[in-house]
Write a protein that holds these residues in place. Structure first.
Motif, PDB file in Angstrom:
ATOM      1  N   LEU A   1       2.416  -9.962   5.400  1.00 30.50           N
ATOM      2  CA  LEU A   1       3.591 -10.830   5.499  1.00 30.50           C
ATOM      3  C   LEU A   1       4.845 -10.091   5.049  1.00 30.50           C
ATOM      4  O   LEU A   1       4.800  -9.287   4.125  1.00 30.50           O
ATOM      5  CB  LEU A   1       3.385 -12.076   4.637  1.00 30.50           C
ATOM      6  N   SER A   2       5.936 -10.383   5.706  1.00 30.60           N
ATOM      7  CA  SER A   2       7.247  -9.851   5.341  1.00 30.60           C
ATOM      8  C   SER A   2       8.179 -11.039   5.116  1.00 30.60           C
ATOM      9  O   SER A   2       7.903 -12.143   5.566  1.00 30.60           O
ATOM     10  CB  SER A   2       7.807  -8.972   6.456  1.00 30.60           C
ATOM     11  N   PHE A   3       9.293 -10.798   4.453  1.00 27.92           N
ATOM     12  CA  PHE A   3      10.295 -11.835   4.235  1.00 27.92           C
ATOM     13  C   PHE A   3      11.550 -11.492   5.019  1.00 27.92           C
ATOM     14  O   PHE A   3      11.898 -10.326   5.171  1.00 27.92           O
ATOM     15  CB  PHE A   3      10.694 -11.921   2.749  1.00 27.92           C
ATOM     16  N   GLU A   4      12.239 -12.522   5.485  1.00 30.25           N
ATOM     17  CA  GLU A   4      13.594 -12.333   5.982  1.00 30.25           C
ATOM     18  C   GLU A   4      14.488 -13.184   5.090  1.00 30.25           C
ATOM     19  O   GLU A   4      14.073 -14.215   4.565  1.00 30.25           O
ATOM     20  CB  GLU A   4      13.742 -12.703   7.456  1.00 30.25           C
ATOM     21  N   ILE A   5      15.705 -12.719   4.896  1.00 31.52           N
ATOM     22  CA  ILE A   5      16.667 -13.415   4.058  1.00 31.52           C
ATOM     23  C   ILE A   5      17.851 -13.800   4.933  1.00 31.52           C
ATOM     24  O   ILE A   5      18.296 -13.004   5.771  1.00 31.52           O
ATOM     25  CB  ILE A   5      17.084 -12.551   2.843  1.00 31.52           C
ATOM     26  N   LYS A   6      18.327 -15.038   4.768  1.00 32.56           N
ATOM     27  CA  LYS A   6      19.446 -15.536   5.562  1.00 32.56           C
ATOM     28  C   LYS A   6      20.501 -16.116   4.623  1.00 32.56           C
ATOM     29  O   LYS A   6      20.184 -16.922   3.753  1.00 32.56           O
ATOM     30  CB  LYS A   6      18.980 -16.627   6.519  1.00 32.56           C
ATOM     31  N   ASN A   7      21.753 -15.706   4.826  1.00 34.80           N
ATOM     32  CA  ASN A   7      22.859 -16.264   4.046  1.00 34.80           C
ATOM     33  C   ASN A   7      23.204 -17.640   4.598  1.00 34.80           C
ATOM     34  O   ASN A   7      23.507 -17.782   5.788  1.00 34.80           O
ATOM     35  CB  ASN A   7      24.084 -15.349   4.108  1.00 34.80           C
ATOM     36  N   MET A   8      23.166 -18.656   3.758  1.00 36.57           N
ATOM     37  CA  MET A   8      23.456 -20.027   4.173  1.00 36.57           C
ATOM     38  C   MET A   8      24.817 -20.502   3.664  1.00 36.57           C
ATOM     39  O   MET A   8      25.198 -21.646   3.890  1.00 36.57           O
ATOM     40  CB  MET A   8      22.357 -20.969   3.649  1.00 36.57           C
ATOM     41  N   SER A   9      25.553 -19.636   2.975  1.00 36.13           N
ATOM     42  CA  SER A   9      26.841 -20.006   2.396  1.00 36.13           C
ATOM     43  C   SER A   9      27.993 -19.662   3.342  1.00 36.13           C
ATOM     44  O   SER A   9      28.097 -18.531   3.806  1.00 36.13           O
ATOM     45  CB  SER A   9      27.061 -19.276   1.068  1.00 36.13           C
ATOM     46  N   LYS A  10      28.852 -20.654   3.592  1.00 38.57           N
ATOM     47  CA  LYS A  10      30.042 -20.408   4.406  1.00 38.57           C
ATOM     48  C   LYS A  10      31.127 -19.703   3.599  1.00 38.57           C
ATOM     49  O   LYS A  10      32.006 -19.060   4.161  1.00 38.57           O
ATOM     50  CB  LYS A  10      30.599 -21.735   4.940  1.00 38.57           C
ATOM     51  N   LYS A  11      31.079 -19.825   2.267  1.00 33.14           N
ATOM     52  CA  LYS A  11      32.153 -19.310   1.414  1.00 33.14           C
ATOM     53  C   LYS A  11      31.924 -17.910   0.864  1.00 33.14           C
ATOM     54  O   LYS A  11      32.871 -17.174   0.644  1.00 33.14           O
ATOM     55  CB  LYS A  11      32.370 -20.260   0.225  1.00 33.14           C
ATOM     56  N   THR A  12      30.681 -17.552   0.614  1.00 27.75           N
ATOM     57  CA  THR A  12      30.396 -16.300  -0.082  1.00 27.75           C
ATOM     58  C   THR A  12      29.442 -15.423   0.714  1.00 27.75           C
ATOM     59  O   THR A  12      28.396 -15.885   1.153  1.00 27.75           O
ATOM     60  CB  THR A  12      29.752 -16.595  -1.466  1.00 27.75           C
ATOM     61  N   SER A  13      29.806 -14.162   0.850  1.00 31.02           N
ATOM     62  CA  SER A  13      28.900 -13.201   1.482  1.00 31.02           C
ATOM     63  C   SER A  13      27.748 -12.897   0.543  1.00 31.02           C
ATOM     64  O   SER A  13      27.859 -13.030  -0.674  1.00 31.02           O
ATOM     65  CB  SER A  13      29.646 -11.899   1.797  1.00 31.02           C
ATOM     66  N   LEU A  14      26.657 -12.474   1.121  1.00 26.71           N
ATOM     67  CA  LEU A  14      25.465 -12.094   0.376  1.00 26.71           C
ATOM     68  C   LEU A  14      25.283 -10.602   0.583  1.00 26.71           C
ATOM     69  O   LEU A  14      25.347 -10.122   1.719  1.00 26.71           O
ATOM     70  CB  LEU A  14      24.277 -12.868   0.959  1.00 26.71           C
ATOM     71  N   LEU A  15      25.102  -9.869  -0.501  1.00 26.81           N
ATOM     72  CA  LEU A  15      24.845  -8.433  -0.391  1.00 26.81           C
ATOM     73  C   LEU A  15      23.365  -8.183  -0.636  1.00 26.81           C
ATOM     74  O   LEU A  15      22.826  -8.593  -1.660  1.00 26.81           O
ATOM     75  CB  LEU A  15      25.660  -7.649  -1.429  1.00 26.81           C
ATOM     76  N   VAL A  16      22.714  -7.543   0.316  1.00 24.87           N
ATOM     77  CA  VAL A  16      21.320  -7.126   0.171  1.00 24.87           C
ATOM     78  C   VAL A  16      21.363  -5.612   0.125  1.00 24.87           C
ATOM     79  O   VAL A  16      21.664  -4.971   1.138  1.00 24.87           O
ATOM     80  CB  VAL A  16      20.439  -7.642   1.336  1.00 24.87           C
ATOM     81  N   ASP A  17      21.120  -5.047  -1.061  1.00 20.39           N
ATOM     82  CA  ASP A  17      21.433  -3.658  -1.346  1.00 20.39           C
ATOM     83  C   ASP A  17      22.905  -3.471  -0.990  1.00 20.39           C
ATOM     84  O   ASP A  17      23.736  -4.118  -1.596  1.00 20.39           O
ATOM     85  CB  ASP A  17      20.498  -2.694  -0.613  1.00 20.39           C
ATOM     86  N   ASN A  18      23.256  -2.680   0.001  1.00 19.11           N
ATOM     87  CA  ASN A  18      24.670  -2.538   0.364  1.00 19.11           C
ATOM     88  C   ASN A  18      24.971  -3.093   1.748  1.00 19.11           C
ATOM     89  O   ASN A  18      25.964  -2.719   2.362  1.00 19.11           O
ATOM     90  CB  ASN A  18      25.105  -1.072   0.261  1.00 19.11           C
ATOM     91  N   THR A  19      24.119  -4.003   2.238  1.00 22.44           N
ATOM     92  CA  THR A  19      24.362  -4.645   3.522  1.00 22.44           C
ATOM     93  C   THR A  19      24.933  -6.029   3.275  1.00 22.44           C
ATOM     94  O   THR A  19      24.327  -6.842   2.583  1.00 22.44           O
ATOM     95  CB  THR A  19      23.050  -4.761   4.333  1.00 22.44           C
ATOM     96  N   GLU A  20      26.100  -6.279   3.832  1.00 22.62           N
ATOM     97  CA  GLU A  20      26.767  -7.568   3.643  1.00 22.62           C
ATOM     98  C   GLU A  20      26.348  -8.541   4.745  1.00 22.62           C
ATOM     99  O   GLU A  20      26.446  -8.230   5.928  1.00 22.62           O
ATOM    100  CB  GLU A  20      28.283  -7.382   3.670  1.00 22.62           C
ATOM    101  N   LEU A  21      25.871  -9.703   4.326  1.00 26.49           N
ATOM    102  CA  LEU A  21      25.492 -10.749   5.266  1.00 26.49           C
ATOM    103  C   LEU A  21      26.496 -11.887   5.186  1.00 26.49           C
ATOM    104  O   LEU A  21      26.691 -12.468   4.121  1.00 26.49           O
ATOM    105  CB  LEU A  21      24.093 -11.298   4.945  1.00 26.49           C
ATOM    106  N   GLY A  22      27.123 -12.204   6.309  1.00 20.54           N
ATOM    107  CA  GLY A  22      28.001 -13.359   6.390  1.00 20.54           C
ATOM    108  C   GLY A  22      27.185 -14.614   6.655  1.00 20.54           C
ATOM    109  O   GLY A  22      25.946 -14.580   6.734  1.00 20.54           O
ATOM    110  N   TYR A  23      27.867 -15.717   6.829  1.00 21.09           N
ATOM    111  CA  TYR A  23      27.225 -17.008   7.068  1.00 21.09           C
ATOM    112  C   TYR A  23      26.262 -16.920   8.263  1.00 21.09           C
ATOM    113  O   TYR A  23      26.633 -16.454   9.338  1.00 21.09           O
ATOM    114  CB  TYR A  23      28.291 -18.066   7.308  1.00 21.09           C
TER     115      TYR A  23
END
Length: 185
Positions: A84-106
């Protein structure tokens, strides 16, 4: 043949260990609803949400700066894989999510690396995956770090944290003065 020899082999379970840190965690009780040092078993079909809304999120942060649903983790099995692997999804409209140095927008999502730093605002979450055989369930385990994970783990210097615009770095700032012309930018 004995009962021991006939017994089914117990499957190992994928475990996501999450070490969390926030600068005001002691004063604010930000993580008071999270059970630390306890393995929680969840069905692999569950989408695990993190945020401040206790009605929709499995793991809640007691902080008004956190979105109702900040991000979500979902399990999947790669087409040619057996674990099994995981995927992560940013659900925030206001704040970006950084995964290591990759920025995820909404609504942006990506595969979660085996070991990575997830950041938003002043929050730091070190996520480490331990592979298992079971496809039916997985486990989560939370640990609380007394100090910044960026310094403790000697994480590489980061990009600006979008909410505050400051740089996070494990290296001290340069003490030598620098001169700049006001017209330079």
């Amino acid at each position: 043949m004995s009962a021991f020899e006939d017994a089914d082999t117990e499957e190992t379970v994928t475990c996501l260990q999450v070490t969390v840190y926030h600068p005001s965690q002691q004063q604010s009780g930000t993580f008071q609803l999270i059970r630390f040092h306890h393995r929680e078993k969840l069905p692999s079909s569950e989408v695990v949400k993190f945020g401040r809304n206790s009605n929709t999120c499995r793991y809640t942060f007691q902080d008004k700066q956190v979105s109702r649903v900040q991000f979500a983790l979902q399990l999947f099995k790669k087409l040619d894989g057996s674990v099994l692997s995981f995927e992560i999804k940013n659900m925030s409209k206001k704040t970006s999510l950084l995964v290591d140095n990759t920025e995820l927008g909404y609504l942006n999502k990506m595969d979660l690396p085996h070991k990575c730093m997830v950041r938003f605002g002043d929050y730091q979450l070190l996520m480490e995956k331990e592979d298992g055989e079971s496809l039916d369930v997985f486990e989560t385990q939370f640990l609380l770090s007394p100090r910044s994970l960026l310094q403790e783990k000697h994480w590489p210097p980061g990009r600006p944290v979008p909410e505050y615009g400051g740089y996070l770095s494990c290296c001290p700032p340069s003490t030598s003065p620098t001169e700049t012309d006001e017209s330079e930018s």
